[in-house]
Design a protein around this motif. Structure first.
Motif, mmCIF file in Angstrom:
data_model
loop_
_atom_site.group_PDB
_atom_site.id
_atom_site.type_symbol
_atom_site.label_atom_id
_atom_site.label_comp_id
_atom_site.label_asym_id
_atom_site.label_seq_id
_atom_site.Cartn_x
_atom_site.Cartn_y
_atom_site.Cartn_z
ATOM 1 N N GLU A 56 1.953 -8.144 -9.203
ATOM 2 C CA GLU A 56 2.857 -8.881 -8.315
ATOM 3 C C GLU A 56 2.016 -9.831 -7.463
ATOM 4 O OE1 GLU A 56 6.132 -8.112 -8.291
ATOM 5 O OE2 GLU A 56 5.769 -6.551 -9.797
ATOM 6 N N PRO A 57 2.643 -10.888 -6.907
ATOM 7 C CA PRO A 57 1.889 -11.726 -5.970
ATOM 8 C C PRO A 57 1.331 -10.877 -4.817
ATOM 9 C CG PRO A 57 3.974 -12.774 -6.537
ATOM 10 C CD PRO A 57 4.003 -11.392 -7.138
ATOM 11 N N ILE A 58 0.128 -11.205 -4.376
ATOM 12 C CA ILE A 58 -0.544 -10.411 -3.335
ATOM 13 C C ILE A 58 -0.275 -11.067 -1.986
ATOM 14 C CG2 ILE A 58 -2.793 -9.608 -2.503
ATOM 15 C CD1 ILE A 58 -3.632 -9.724 -5.553
ATOM 16 N N ARG A 59 0.262 -10.287 -1.056
ATOM 17 C CA ARG A 59 0.720 -10.896 0.193
ATOM 18 C C ARG A 59 -0.124 -10.513 1.398
ATOM 19 N NH1 ARG A 59 7.094 -9.934 0.192
ATOM 20 N NH2 ARG A 59 6.512 -7.859 -0.516
ATOM 21 N N ILE A 60 -1.118 -9.681 1.213
ATOM 22 C CA ILE A 60 -1.948 -9.331 2.371
ATOM 23 C C ILE A 60 -3.326 -9.960 2.253
ATOM 24 C CG2 ILE A 60 -0.741 -7.224 3.007
ATOM 25 C CD1 ILE A 60 -2.851 -5.666 1.468
ATOM 26 N N ARG A 61 -3.913 -10.274 3.409
ATOM 27 C CA ARG A 61 -5.204 -10.958 3.437
ATOM 28 C C ARG A 61 -6.128 -10.295 4.442
ATOM 29 N NH1 ARG A 61 -4.904 -15.854 1.102
ATOM 30 N NH2 ARG A 61 -2.799 -16.400 0.466
ATOM 31 N N ILE A 62 -6.169 -8.978 4.415
ATOM 32 C CA ILE A 62 -7.089 -8.287 5.312
ATOM 33 C C ILE A 62 -8.154 -7.618 4.456
ATOM 34 C CG2 ILE A 62 -5.415 -7.942 7.158
ATOM 35 C CD1 ILE A 62 -4.926 -5.145 6.101
ATOM 36 N N GLY A 63 -9.198 -7.134 5.101
ATOM 37 C CA GLY A 63 -10.259 -6.443 4.386
ATOM 38 C C GLY A 63 -9.711 -5.247 3.622
ATOM 39 N N VAL A 64 -10.518 -4.732 2.689
ATOM 40 C CA VAL A 64 -10.092 -3.558 1.928
ATOM 41 C C VAL A 64 -10.587 -2.314 2.654
ATOM 42 C CG1 VAL A 64 -10.430 -2.289 -0.223
ATOM 43 C CG2 VAL A 64 -9.930 -4.743 -0.294
ATOM 44 N N TYR A 65 -9.667 -1.567 3.215
ATOM 45 C CA TYR A 65 -10.014 -0.377 3.989
ATOM 46 C C TYR A 65 -9.845 0.905 3.184
ATOM 47 C CZ TYR A 65 -9.871 -3.583 7.954
ATOM 48 O OH TYR A 65 -10.105 -4.630 8.817
ATOM 49 N N HIS A 66 -9.020 0.849 2.132
ATOM 50 C CA HIS A 66 -8.788 2.041 1.305
ATOM 51 C C HIS A 66 -8.944 1.660 -0.168
ATOM 52 C CE1 HIS A 66 -7.518 4.206 4.838
ATOM 53 N NE2 HIS A 66 -6.731 3.183 5.146
ATOM 54 N N PRO A 67 -10.183 1.438 -0.588
ATOM 55 C CA PRO A 67 -10.388 0.933 -1.955
ATOM 56 C C PRO A 67 -10.071 1.975 -3.027
ATOM 57 C CG PRO A 67 -12.502 1.420 -0.889
ATOM 58 C CD PRO A 67 -11.440 1.569 0.163
ATOM 59 N N ASP A 68 -9.652 1.462 -4.187
ATOM 60 C CA ASP A 68 -9.544 2.300 -5.378
ATOM 61 C C ASP A 68 -10.905 2.423 -6.046
ATOM 62 O OD1 ASP A 68 -6.426 2.538 -5.889
ATOM 63 O OD2 ASP A 68 -6.834 0.492 -5.233
ATOM 64 N N VAL A 69 -11.716 1.377 -5.862
ATOM 65 C CA VAL A 69 -13.048 1.340 -6.481
ATOM 66 C C VAL A 69 -14.025 0.777 -5.465
ATOM 67 C CG1 VAL A 69 -14.416 0.436 -8.410
ATOM 68 C CG2 VAL A 69 -11.949 0.793 -8.712
ATOM 69 N N ILE A 70 -15.193 1.407 -5.354
ATOM 70 C CA ILE A 70 -16.284 0.745 -4.628
ATOM 71 C C ILE A 70 -17.395 0.431 -5.629
ATOM 72 C CG2 ILE A 70 -15.830 1.752 -2.347
ATOM 73 C CD1 ILE A 70 -18.375 3.568 -3.018
ATOM 74 N N VAL A 71 -18.042 -0.693 -5.418
ATOM 75 C CA VAL A 71 -19.119 -1.137 -6.296
ATOM 76 C C VAL A 71 -20.328 -1.393 -5.416
ATOM 77 C CG1 VAL A 71 -19.839 -2.857 -7.981
ATOM 78 C CG2 VAL A 71 -17.415 -2.217 -7.826
ATOM 79 N N VAL A 72 -21.413 -0.670 -5.673
ATOM 80 C CA VAL A 72 -22.592 -0.760 -4.810
ATOM 81 C C VAL A 72 -23.715 -1.442 -5.581
ATOM 82 C CG1 VAL A 72 -24.203 0.521 -3.370
ATOM 83 C CG2 VAL A 72 -21.844 1.336 -3.638
ATOM 84 N N LEU A 73 -24.102 -2.629 -5.143
ATOM 85 C CA LEU A 73 -25.105 -3.417 -5.859
ATOM 86 C C LEU A 73 -26.525 -3.010 -5.515
ATOM 87 C CD1 LEU A 73 -22.470 -5.294 -5.756
ATOM 88 C CD2 LEU A 73 -24.035 -7.156 -6.267
#
Lengths: 181, 394
Positions: A56-73
């Motif tokens: 669906e179109p994404i309507r929020i523009r805040i940081g990700v506070y509850h991620p489904d995935v974290i990626v650590v470089l």
């Protein structure tokens, strides 16, 4: 909606990882957004970048506070800040590390799903510099193949790095293969 | 051919300026600049856009050069943000007063001090009364569409005024998201050539911007006010033509789920989408809330705001301000909304909230709190004069 939070250090290209993922998902026909955490970025300092992918179109523009995935470089970030903050139950952590997922879980006391890849080694061998943003995308693609098609990701990797595309795509594919689960 | 791509909003705006085939881009290229002019510089350097690209030593000069270029009959674009706009301020007034239809993309950001490069609406509110047409975009597609339309609006012979397209700094400017980009052939005929009727021309010499003695100054200012008020019909006509040709509708005031709403939140810019999302979620829990967005900031759409906010069952209006009028009459947008409703019999209660200053995220619970403050005001019948700052540590 799937929310992904990238943790890196300034100069490692975490923002580029987030952007390429979003562009690939959009090419696949999904809605997606990517943006950096907008800190006072400088080389070596911890940075975050975010990608959201949805049907669906994404309507929020805040940081990700509850991620489904974290990626650590950068594996040193695991010691210096809580990269797992807010990670959803059943979420996935994709970590650039020499350690196996089991070793990491034991050491960190983390119970969720971790996959690791030695992205620094791959980047040094393929590119000659420890810039892990593309290799880590390979690992992410292995852990969450539903986010974007490999060929779409490779299209944007080639577009972003026209002079390094063979090397970058090689590190992307190697990381995909060399993931430890 | 129009195509949908994942593109950063700032780059999309540059593409819109290029689509309008601008003749002159004048900009200060360093912070607080965004990628907009960087991308335009690429397009010019690569020969894709045939334009004069002027990099200058300050924003004051950026707009001065744009003003001069515009008055020679060149289609002119510039972009800035926050402190850059503050430094332009003198020329911001002069550009509208000299009726130069410069288009400016304003990446809305906070004003210092303390030094803060993040998003709020302090910059645009500081130029509220400068006589520019001012329009808010909520997402990258709107930023692209509205930047393109801005040339048609400002350059219309009945308007001849500069146009400012506002889009939220970072949370929109730096976000990659899907945008449908036009090909040149798609927009054929939509944007007529720019032809300023009184341009600077060596063959027909005129003096522009001379002294206006007390005998003439008032008349000039009245003309300017009449001009911007009259621009409304052109703005509506351009929105209508755009919708007919390209299918995307724009209005001076946008409404969402207000038919049966008792409490509505008034927004501007990209928080509108988030507020609509919150309304959808809270409707599942029985809350009859809605959103009204004031897209067109100047000329202020008094009638549209008045009729939207007195329609249906609306009993309380909560106005979200993204800047502070220090020591002033409550919120800046809120004051305008109250003015628009002042003469309305049985007008709804109007309360003000301020949130999202200097880049602080406005969280889901923050929006809920705003609506709940509206419900509280309805219960108690109290209409506080002052705004409530949401999420401030005290």
């Amino acid at each position: 909606m799937i929310e992904i939070r990238f943790h890196g250090r300034g100069g490692q290209g975490a923002v580029t990882s987030a952007e390429i993922l979003a562009q690939a998902a959009i090419m696949d026909g999904k809605y997606a957004q990517a943006f950096p955490s907008f800190g006072a970025e400088r080389r070596g300092a911890p940075v975050q970048a975010f990608t959201r992918i949805s049907n669906e179109p994404i309507r929020i523009r805040i940081g990700v506070y509850h991620p489904d995935v974290i990626v650590v470089l950068d594996s040193t970030l695991i010691q210096s800040e809580n990269v797992f903050f807010g990670l959803k139950e059943g979420g996935l952590a994709v970590i650039n590390s020499k350690e196996s997922p089991r070793e990491l879980k034991e050491r960190l006391g983390f119970k969720g799903r971790i996959i690791t890849v030695d992205a620094t080694k791959i980047a040094l061998e393929e590119l000659g510099v420890p810039i892990t943003n593309i290799a880590i995308l390979g690992a992410l693609c292995r852990g969450r193949p539903d986010l974007a098609k490999m060929e779409s990701l490779e299209y944007f990797i080639a577009e972003r790095f026209p002079h390094l595309k063979e090397k970058e795509i090689r590190s992307f594919r190697r990381a995909y293969e060399e993931v430890s689960e | 051919m129009a195509k949908k791509v994942g593109i950063e909003a700032a780059i999309a705006i540059a593409e819109a300026a290029a689509l309008a085939d601008v003749d002159v881009v004048s900009a200060y290229p360093i912070t607080p600049q965004t990628h907009i002019v960087e991308h335009l510089a690429h397009l010019v350097a690569d020969g894709i856009l045939n334009a004069e690209f002027i990099t200058v030593e300050s924003e004051h000069t950026a707009l001065s050069a744009a003003l001069g270029a515009s008055l020679t009959g060149a289609r002119t674009f510039t972009s800035t943000s926050a402190q850059g706009l503050a430094l332009m301020n003198e020329i911001v007034y002069i550009t509208s007063s000299m009726r130069a239809p410069v288009v400016m993309a304003l990446a809305n950001r906070a004003l210092s001090a303390p030094i803060n490069i993040w998003n709020d609406h302090s910059d645009v509110m500081s130029v509220r009364d400068t006589g520019w047409i001012s329009i808010f975009a909520n997402n990258a597609q709107e930023a692209y569409d509205l930047t393109f339309m801005a040339f048609k609006i400002g350059e219309h012979p009945d308007v001849l005024l500069p146009v400012m397209i506002n889009f939220d700094g970072f949370i929109l400017t730096h976000v990659i998201e899907p945008v449908v980009l036009f090909g040149k052939e798609d927009v054929e005929g939509f944007l007529p050539p720019y032809d300023h009727p009184y341009k600077l021309d060596p063959d027909r010499p005129v003096t522009m911007g001379p002294v206006g003695l007390p005998e003439i100054y008032t008349e000039v200012k009245k003309q300017q006010d009449v001009a911007i008020r009259s621009s409304r019909s052109v703005i509506d006509a351009v929105f209508k033509e755009f919708a007919e040709r390209f299918g995307r509708k724009y209005s001076a005031v946008e409404t969402y789920a207000i038919d049966d709403a008792e409490v509505v939140l008034v927004t501007q810019g990209s928080v509108t989408d988030a507020a609509c999302f919150v309304v959808d979620e809270m409707r599942k829990r029985g809350k009859k809330w809605g959103v009204v967005e004031i897209r067109l900031w100047r000329p202020f759409p008094f009638d549209d705001v008045g009729s939207a906010l007195t329609s249906g069952k609306i009993k309380c209006v909560v106005v979200l301000d993204r800047a502070i009028s220090f020591g002033g009459p409550a919120g800046i947008v809120m004051s305008e909304v109250r003015s628009a409703l002042y003469h309305v019999p049985n007008r709804p209660i109007v309360i003000g909230v301020t949130s999202g200053l200097g880049g602080r995220d406005i969280m889901f619970e923050d929006y809920v709190r705003m609506f709940e403050l509206g419900e509280e005001a309805l219960r108690t019948g109290k209409e506080p004069e002052m705004v409530t700052i949401i999420g401030v540590r005290e």
